[in-house]
Write a protein that holds these residues in place. Structure first.
Motif, PDB file in Angstrom:
ATOM      1  N   GLY A  76       0.810  -1.220   0.000  1.00 54.07           N
ATOM      2  CA  GLY A  76       0.000   0.000   0.000  1.00 54.07           C
ATOM      3  C   GLY A  76       0.836   1.259   0.000  1.00 54.07           C
ATOM      4  N   ILE A  77       1.920   1.224   0.758  1.00 53.16           N
ATOM      5  CA  ILE A  77       2.782   2.410   0.841  1.00 53.16           C
ATOM      6  C   ILE A  77       3.600   2.566  -0.439  1.00 53.16           C
ATOM      7  N   MET A  78       4.080   1.438  -0.980  1.00 51.93           N
ATOM      8  CA  MET A  78       4.822   1.497  -2.254  1.00 51.93           C
ATOM      9  C   MET A  78       3.907   1.994  -3.385  1.00 51.93           C
ATOM     10  N   ALA A  79       2.663   1.569  -3.340  1.00 56.24           N
ATOM     11  CA  ALA A  79       1.727   1.968  -4.402  1.00 56.24           C
ATOM     12  C   ALA A  79       1.530   3.477  -4.421  1.00 56.24           C
ATOM     13  N   ARG A  80       1.561   4.105  -3.237  1.00 57.84           N
ATOM     14  CA  ARG A  80       1.399   5.569  -3.181  1.00 57.84           C
ATOM     15  C   ARG A  80       2.566   6.281  -3.834  1.00 57.84           C
ATOM     16  N   SER A  81       3.685   5.566  -4.000  1.00 54.13           N
ATOM     17  CA  SER A  81       4.847   6.155  -4.672  1.00 54.13           C
ATOM     18  C   SER A  81       4.942   5.714  -6.128  1.00 54.13           C
ATOM     19  N   GLY A  82       3.948   5.000  -6.616  1.00 56.88           N
ATOM     20  CA  GLY A  82       3.917   4.672  -8.038  1.00 56.88           C
ATOM     21  C   GLY A  82       4.364   3.263  -8.386  1.00 56.88           C
ATOM     22  N   TRP A  83       4.670   2.436  -7.395  1.00 54.77           N
ATOM     23  CA  TRP A  83       5.012   1.038  -7.673  1.00 54.77           C
ATOM     24  C   TRP A  83       3.729   0.214  -7.773  1.00 54.77           C
ATOM     25  N   SER A  84       3.862  -0.963  -8.372  1.00 63.07           N
ATOM     26  CA  SER A  84       2.712  -1.859  -8.443  1.00 63.07           C
ATOM     27  C   SER A  84       3.202  -3.301  -8.482  1.00 63.07           C
ATOM     28  N   LYS A  85       2.264  -4.225  -8.512  1.00 65.55           N
ATOM     29  CA  LYS A  85       2.618  -5.652  -8.600  1.00 65.55           C
ATOM     30  C   LYS A  85       3.320  -5.957  -9.923  1.00 65.55           C
ATOM     31  N   ASN A  86       3.182  -5.057 -10.900  1.00 72.10           N
ATOM     32  CA  ASN A  86       3.814  -5.256 -12.212  1.00 72.10           C
ATOM     33  C   ASN A  86       5.130  -4.496 -12.364  1.00 72.10           C
TER      34      ASN A  86
ATOM     35  N   LEU B  39     -13.877  16.734   9.635  1.00 71.27           N
ATOM     36  CA  LEU B  39     -12.665  15.916   9.728  1.00 71.27           C
ATOM     37  C   LEU B  39     -12.524  14.987   8.524  1.00 71.27           C
ATOM     38  N   SER B  40     -13.293  15.251   7.480  1.00 73.86           N
ATOM     39  CA  SER B  40     -13.299  14.333   6.338  1.00 73.86           C
ATOM     40  C   SER B  40     -11.949  14.300   5.632  1.00 73.86           C
ATOM     41  N   GLY B  41     -11.673  13.214   4.984  1.00 73.13           N
ATOM     42  CA  GLY B  41     -10.418  13.051   4.236  1.00 73.13           C
ATOM     43  C   GLY B  41      -9.662  11.833   4.713  1.00 73.13           C
ATOM     44  N   TYR B  42      -8.621  11.501   3.977  1.00 71.79           N
ATOM     45  CA  TYR B  42      -7.725  10.417   4.376  1.00 71.79           C
ATOM     46  C   TYR B  42      -6.517  11.061   5.046  1.00 71.79           C
ATOM     47  N   TRP B  43      -6.252  10.693   6.269  1.00 74.56           N
ATOM     48  CA  TRP B  43      -5.170  11.336   7.028  1.00 74.56           C
ATOM     49  C   TRP B  43      -3.982  10.398   7.107  1.00 74.56           C
ATOM     50  N   ASN B  44      -2.850  10.862   6.601  1.00 75.05           N
ATOM     51  CA  ASN B  44      -1.661  10.024   6.454  1.00 75.05           C
ATOM     52  C   ASN B  44      -0.740  10.194   7.658  1.00 75.05           C
ATOM     53  N   ILE B  45      -0.402   9.071   8.279  1.00 74.80           N
ATOM     54  CA  ILE B  45       0.524   9.061   9.413  1.00 74.80           C
ATOM     55  C   ILE B  45       1.913   8.813   8.840  1.00 74.80           C
ATOM     56  N   THR B 218       1.891  13.970  27.763  1.00 74.81           N
ATOM     57  CA  THR B 218       1.115  14.688  26.751  1.00 74.81           C
ATOM     58  C   THR B 218       2.008  15.011  25.564  1.00 74.81           C
ATOM     59  N   ALA B 219       1.556  14.653  24.382  1.00 76.00           N
ATOM     60  CA  ALA B 219       2.372  14.895  23.185  1.00 76.00           C
ATOM     61  C   ALA B 219       1.452  15.189  22.007  1.00 76.00           C
ATOM     62  N   LYS B 220       2.015  15.852  20.989  1.00 76.22           N
ATOM     63  CA  LYS B 220       1.241  16.199  19.789  1.00 76.22           C
ATOM     64  C   LYS B 220       1.855  15.552  18.566  1.00 76.22           C
ATOM     65  N   ARG B 221       1.000  15.245  17.591  1.00 80.08           N
ATOM     66  CA  ARG B 221       1.462  14.806  16.271  1.00 80.08           C
ATOM     67  C   ARG B 221       0.547  15.412  15.227  1.00 80.08           C
ATOM     68  N   THR B 222       1.074  15.624  14.048  1.00 80.37           N
ATOM     69  CA  THR B 222       0.222  16.104  12.961  1.00 80.37           C
ATOM     70  C   THR B 222       0.214  15.092  11.815  1.00 80.37           C
ATOM     71  N   PHE B 223      -0.874  15.097  11.081  1.00 78.39           N
ATOM     72  CA  PHE B 223      -1.070  14.177   9.959  1.00 78.39           C
ATOM     73  C   PHE B 223      -1.452  14.999   8.732  1.00 78.39           C
ATOM     74  N   THR B 224      -1.046  14.516   7.576  1.00 82.23           N
ATOM     75  CA  THR B 224      -1.324  15.275   6.360  1.00 82.23           C
ATOM     76  C   THR B 224      -2.388  14.579   5.510  1.00 82.23           C
ATOM     77  N   ARG B 225      -3.117  15.388   4.771  1.00 85.34           N
ATOM     78  CA  ARG B 225      -4.182  14.849   3.920  1.00 85.34           C
ATOM     79  C   ARG B 225      -3.565  14.050   2.777  1.00 85.34           C
ATOM     80  N   SER B 226      -4.160  12.912   2.483  1.00 92.83           N
ATOM     81  CA  SER B 226      -3.673  12.048   1.412  1.00 92.83           C
ATOM     82  C   SER B 226      -4.707  11.999   0.300  1.00 92.83           C
ATOM     83  N   ALA B 227      -4.214  11.879  -0.926  1.00 89.14           N
ATOM     84  CA  ALA B 227      -5.127  11.793  -2.071  1.00 89.14           C
ATOM     85  C   ALA B 227      -5.549  10.354  -2.346  1.00 89.14           C
ATOM     86  N   SER B 228      -4.771   9.398  -1.829  1.00 92.99           N
ATOM     87  CA  SER B 228      -5.074   8.001  -2.161  1.00 92.99           C
ATOM     88  C   SER B 228      -5.812   7.316  -1.014  1.00 92.99           C
TER      89      SER B 228
END
Lengths: 130, 257
Positions: A76-86, B39-45, B218-228
């Motif tokens: 899943g993480i590799m796919a986000r960088s443009g890799w795939s099973k192919n 809070l919608s979206g995909y949040w990337n850790i 107590t600690a903080k972290r931030t996450f970024t929006r992901s398109a995938s």
């Protein structure tokens, strides 16, 4: 048959070593301060969790066949960088950079969520940045 | 001029009505805003701090966390994947060894995504890693004597633009973080999740576990929006075992002569 070779190129990557490389198991078995270039043919490419793995048949410094096991990131993480099973398949010619195992076995780590080293498959570079 | 005055009066009335509405939403005993944040979206850790000790988020000195004797003993037995004590040998990380659920605090340290489903009375959080999910009823109380569970008993509320989640009722089988800090069944967790901007979500985590730590962390972290969208990052015990045997174990055998 094309000549296969392993070119050892030890490069100090102190900056990379300082970045926590996250996956499920850490990087304790690998030397992140070294990068080795492995040149050979793909024997097997597994696109599965927890991490994709490629096995490469190459020749060592003595000219003997040696099978390298190279760990990549989770699919899943590799796919986000443009890799795939192919991205590669059995028989492909590959030039791969990898952080070698500390104990000297032919194993390496080439990708985590923060690292993605250079892979050239049949002359074409795969995405090398997360 | 009359029109200007009329307009000003209307604006004041509208402002007052809006304020009354906000106060009604947030309850009689508090003046804090209960407006519902989007809070919608995909949040990337992204990869980052493997420890929840605020004095050592990088996990370089995990032994210095303010542990009680009870938790220090457990910490010293841990064979963690990250931090100063990271190892591939004799791994006893419950996630690596058994594919146990990672627990709430560790879920925010794996480099995957999560997303919220917000409904009027419940918030659901879906985590990509291990495909675990949480159900968080809004404006409810905890049961008086909750069972001890992997993910605990959570209740939530909106407060000043944040989703605040209060969780108790954990078992003590999970680790607090990637460097092997333990927690007990007395763990009380408060998560404050708010949008910093369009593409950034902030988590402020308060870990109160008097059985395991001499003071709250107590600690903080931030996450970024992901398109995938999230992928199938299931933890399969058979895949994990095969990976351990075929890839990890060879790297810890005796060094080549």
């Amino acid at each position: 048959m094309k000549k296969l070779a392993i070119t050892w190129a030890c490069v100090l990557l102190a900056a990379l070593a300082a970045i926590p490389a996250f996956a499920h198991h850490g990087t304790a078995g690998y030397d992140l301060e070294k990068v080795v270039t492995v040149k050979g043919t793909v024997e097997d490419f597994e696109w599965t969790n927890p991490h994709a793995v490629v096995r490469i048949l190459a020749k060592n410094e003595k000219g003997e066949n040696e099978e390298w096991t190279i760990e990549l990131g989770a699919p899943g993480i590799m796919a986000r960088s443009g890799w795939s099973k192919n991205s590669m398949k059995q028989g492909d010619e590959v030039i791969a950079e990898t952080h070698p195992a500390k104990n000297g076995v032919p194993s390496g780590l080439s990708a985590t969520s923060t690292i993605l080293l250079k892979f050239i498959v049949n002359g074409q570079a795969l995405p090398s940045a997360h | 001029m009359k029109n200007l005055i009329r307009c000003g009066v209307l604006a004041l009335a509208a402002t007052a009505a809006f304020q009354v509405g906000l106060e009604a939403q947030s309850g009689a005993t508090t003046a804090k805003s209960a407006a519902v944040p989007d809070l919608s979206g995909y949040w990337n850790i992204k990869g980052g701090a493997p420890s929840w000790d605020p004095a050592d988020l990088a996990g370089k000195s995990p032994k210095n966390a303010p542990m009680t004797p009870w938790s220090r003993q457990k910490f010293e037995a841990a064979r963690p994947p990250f931090g100063a004590n990271a190892t591939f040998e004799s791994v006893n990380d419950p996630v690596q060894k058994y594919c146990d659920p990672p627990g709430v605090t560790r879920l925010y340290q794996y480099p995957y995504e999560f997303l919220f489903v917000q409904t009027p009375d419940t918030v659901y959080i879906l985590y990509e890693f291990s495909r675990v999910w949480r159900l968080i009823p809004l404006n409810k109380e905890h049961p008086k004597d909750p069972d001890s569970t992997w993910m605990g008993d959570s209740v939530g509320r909106y407060e000043d633009g944040a989703l605040v989640i209060d969780t108790i009722g954990f078992n003590d089988k999970t680790w607090l973080d990637q460097v092997g800090h333990p927690h007990s069944d007395a763990l009380h967790l408060v998560e404050r999740l708010r949008r910093v901007d369009k593409d950034t979500l902030e988590l402020e985590l308060t870990i109160d576990d008097p059985k395991a730590y001499t003071k709250p962390l107590t600690a903080k972290r931030t996450f970024t929006r992901s398109a995938s969208p999230p992928t199938e990052a299931l933890c399969s015990a058979s895949e994990m075992q095969a990976f351990q045997n075929q890839v990890m174990t060879p790297t810890v055998k005796a060094p080549k002569k």
